[in-house]
Design an enzyme around this catalytic site. Sequence first.
Site, PDB file in Angstrom:
ATOM      1  N   PRO A 158       1.041  -7.824  64.593  1.00  0.00           N
ATOM      2  CA  PRO A 158       2.376  -7.545  65.136  1.00  0.00           C
ATOM      3  C   PRO A 158       3.479  -8.235  64.325  1.00  0.00           C
ATOM      4  O   PRO A 158       3.456  -9.451  64.135  1.00  0.00           O
ATOM      5  CB  PRO A 158       2.306  -8.134  66.552  1.00  0.00           C
ATOM      6  N   GLY A 167       2.636  -2.561  65.339  1.00  0.00           N
ATOM      7  CA  GLY A 167       3.281  -1.376  65.885  1.00  0.00           C
ATOM      8  C   GLY A 167       3.808  -1.522  67.296  1.00  0.00           C
ATOM      9  O   GLY A 167       4.442  -0.595  67.805  1.00  0.00           O
ATOM     10  N   CYS A 193      31.400   0.889  51.833  1.00  0.00           N
ATOM     11  CA  CYS A 193      32.176   2.051  51.440  1.00  0.00           C
ATOM     12  C   CYS A 193      31.354   3.310  51.656  1.00  0.00           C
ATOM     13  O   CYS A 193      30.928   3.958  50.701  1.00  0.00           O
ATOM     14  CB  CYS A 193      32.560   1.878  49.980  1.00  0.00           C
TER      15      CYS A 193
HETATM   16  N1  LLP Z   1       0.444  -3.817  59.587  1.00  0.00           N
HETATM   17  C1  LLP Z   1       0.699  -2.877  58.660  1.00  0.00           C
HETATM   18  C2  LLP Z   1      -0.360  -2.465  57.758  1.00  0.00           C
HETATM   19  C3  LLP Z   1       1.982  -2.322  58.576  1.00  0.00           C
HETATM   20  O1  LLP Z   1       2.226  -1.403  57.658  1.00  0.00           O
HETATM   21  C4  LLP Z   1       2.997  -2.763  59.445  1.00  0.00           C
HETATM   22  C5  LLP Z   1       4.337  -2.215  59.365  1.00  0.00           C
HETATM   23  C6  LLP Z   1       2.686  -3.747  60.396  1.00  0.00           C
HETATM   24  C7  LLP Z   1       1.400  -4.248  60.443  1.00  0.00           C
HETATM   25  C8  LLP Z   1       3.691  -4.290  61.357  1.00  0.00           C
HETATM   26  O2  LLP Z   1       4.219  -3.335  62.200  1.00  0.00           O
HETATM   27  P1  LLP Z   1       5.146  -3.814  63.445  1.00  0.00           P
HETATM   28  O3  LLP Z   1       4.276  -4.609  64.381  1.00  0.00           O
HETATM   29  O4  LLP Z   1       6.221  -4.650  62.900  1.00  0.00           O
HETATM   30  O5  LLP Z   1       5.619  -2.547  64.010  1.00  0.00           O
HETATM   31  N2  LLP Z   1      11.124  -0.850  58.482  1.00  0.00           N
HETATM   32  C9  LLP Z   1      10.689  -0.196  59.701  1.00  0.00           C
HETATM   33  C10 LLP Z   1       9.325  -0.625  60.110  1.00  0.00           C
HETATM   34  C11 LLP Z   1       8.282  -0.408  59.026  1.00  0.00           C
HETATM   35  C12 LLP Z   1       6.941  -0.933  59.396  1.00  0.00           C
HETATM   36  C13 LLP Z   1       6.038  -0.914  58.224  1.00  0.00           C
HETATM   37  N3  LLP Z   1       4.729  -1.418  58.472  1.00  0.00           N
HETATM   38  C14 LLP Z   1      11.724  -0.456  60.795  1.00  0.00           C
HETATM   39  O6  LLP Z   1      12.735  -1.080  60.514  1.00  0.00           O
HETATM   40  O7  LLP Z   1      11.566  -0.015  61.916  1.00  0.00           O
END
Ligand code: LLP
Length: 434
Positions: free
Chosen positions: A285, A242, A355
């Site tokens: 991450p 996150g 489109c």
């Molecule tokens: N761990 C779990 C259980 C998760 O569901 C996620 C992301 C992460 C780690 C990694 O999160 P990060 O560090 O990348 O924020 N498609 C969306 C983001 C969806 C994230 C889903 N889960 C976007 O393009 O912003």
Amino acid sequence: MKEVFPDTARVSDDGHLVIGGCDTVEIADRFGTPVMVLDRATLEARAKAFASVLEPARVHYAGKALCCVAVLEIVRDLGLSLDVCTGGELATALAASFPTERITFHGNNKSDAELRMALDAAVGRIVVDSFDEIDRLDRMDATADLMVRVTPGVEAHTHEYVQTGQEDSKFGFTLAEGVALEAVRRARDAGNCTLHGIHAHIGSQIFELSAFDLAIERVADFLASARDELGFEARDLNLGGGFGIAHTRDEMTPDPAESVSRLVSIVEREFSARGLPVPDVYIEPGRATVGASAVTLYRVGTIKEIPNVRTYVSVDGGMSDNIRPALYEARYEARLANRMAAASGPLVTVAGKHCESGDILIRDVHLPDDIAVGDLLVIPATGAYTYSMANNYNRIPRPPIVMVADGRATEIVRRETYDDLLRLDRRLDGSELP
Ligand code: LLP
């Protein structure tokens, strides 16, 4: 420029953007456009920064951000662990010979086949997300190492679609009403499984780290009751991913090492305050590992000026290679990779070639006023959730990924062809195409 472009980015004497020692104008000529250019040094530096606080194996790269064999090979060789959430991501990890004991398997709706695949691969952890899943593991008489995913009821200040920690979520067990407590009891007793701890991921693209503090406090409260009522003590605490990154110059990427040190000290404080043993902290991450390492290069194809309204600069990709602006109103910036020194001019809109009116990559961005057809437009910070969410809308083939390092450019994912697109099609009578 460093804030949103990869670490190795510089401008050559002739005004070209150079990444990883490779001239992006040459990359575009050689591999075509659109093309995603991934800087190996930036990816490795971010991964190492997270691993400088926790030991590498406690940093899980969230494969969903960008999942392809070569990237997983790099993550593997750095000694990091990996979070996968589908059989397809697990298959990619296996193809990358990723050590399975360093893989954590997630998912709110894992199929029997996926669970079987994870068990057969002997992944390090399965994160259970529902009572149905626990029942299935029990029925399979599975031998597995488990974590229970909880939703700590924290609303991270991020786009609603990427919030996950709030009470009303499809993910995990709510801490309210004894639900998560029951999950811990059942996961501990399921099959021949061993329950190691708790997982809590509150969302994505989070800049306010105080959201994590609240989640940690709630999880610590929960674990105090799990100790009192079930005699359960968590050895592991996975706080998910996150961590936000800058996509535009007016945003700031929090320092990975500082963010993680902060989490660790809050865990120590909150667990000690409740007389609980301090668990080993794990993180996942995705975006903050890979997001800043890539840029996407597009060729400008048409420029349409609507007097007193707006100028549309249309490029040869769009919502099929980066759906984030359409889906989350995500903001990006752009420059001209072939003329980095050109002074920025009026606001224009960068549109894709699909489109659909919503196929806008950047609503308002300052680009040079003499921008012309044939210019090479670069959008930085596209490493995460672009290729992994790419699609074939309008039957547009997905772009290649070219990794750059020390002056060498290597295609690690090739461009999709029309033959690839037709590969799955069958004729009306079910027969294969020639
Ligand atoms: N761990 C779990 C259980 C998760 O569901 C996620 C992301 C992460 C780690 C990694 O999160 P990060 O560090 O990348 O924020 N498609 C969306 C983001 C969806 C994230 C889903 N889960 C976007 O393009 O912003």
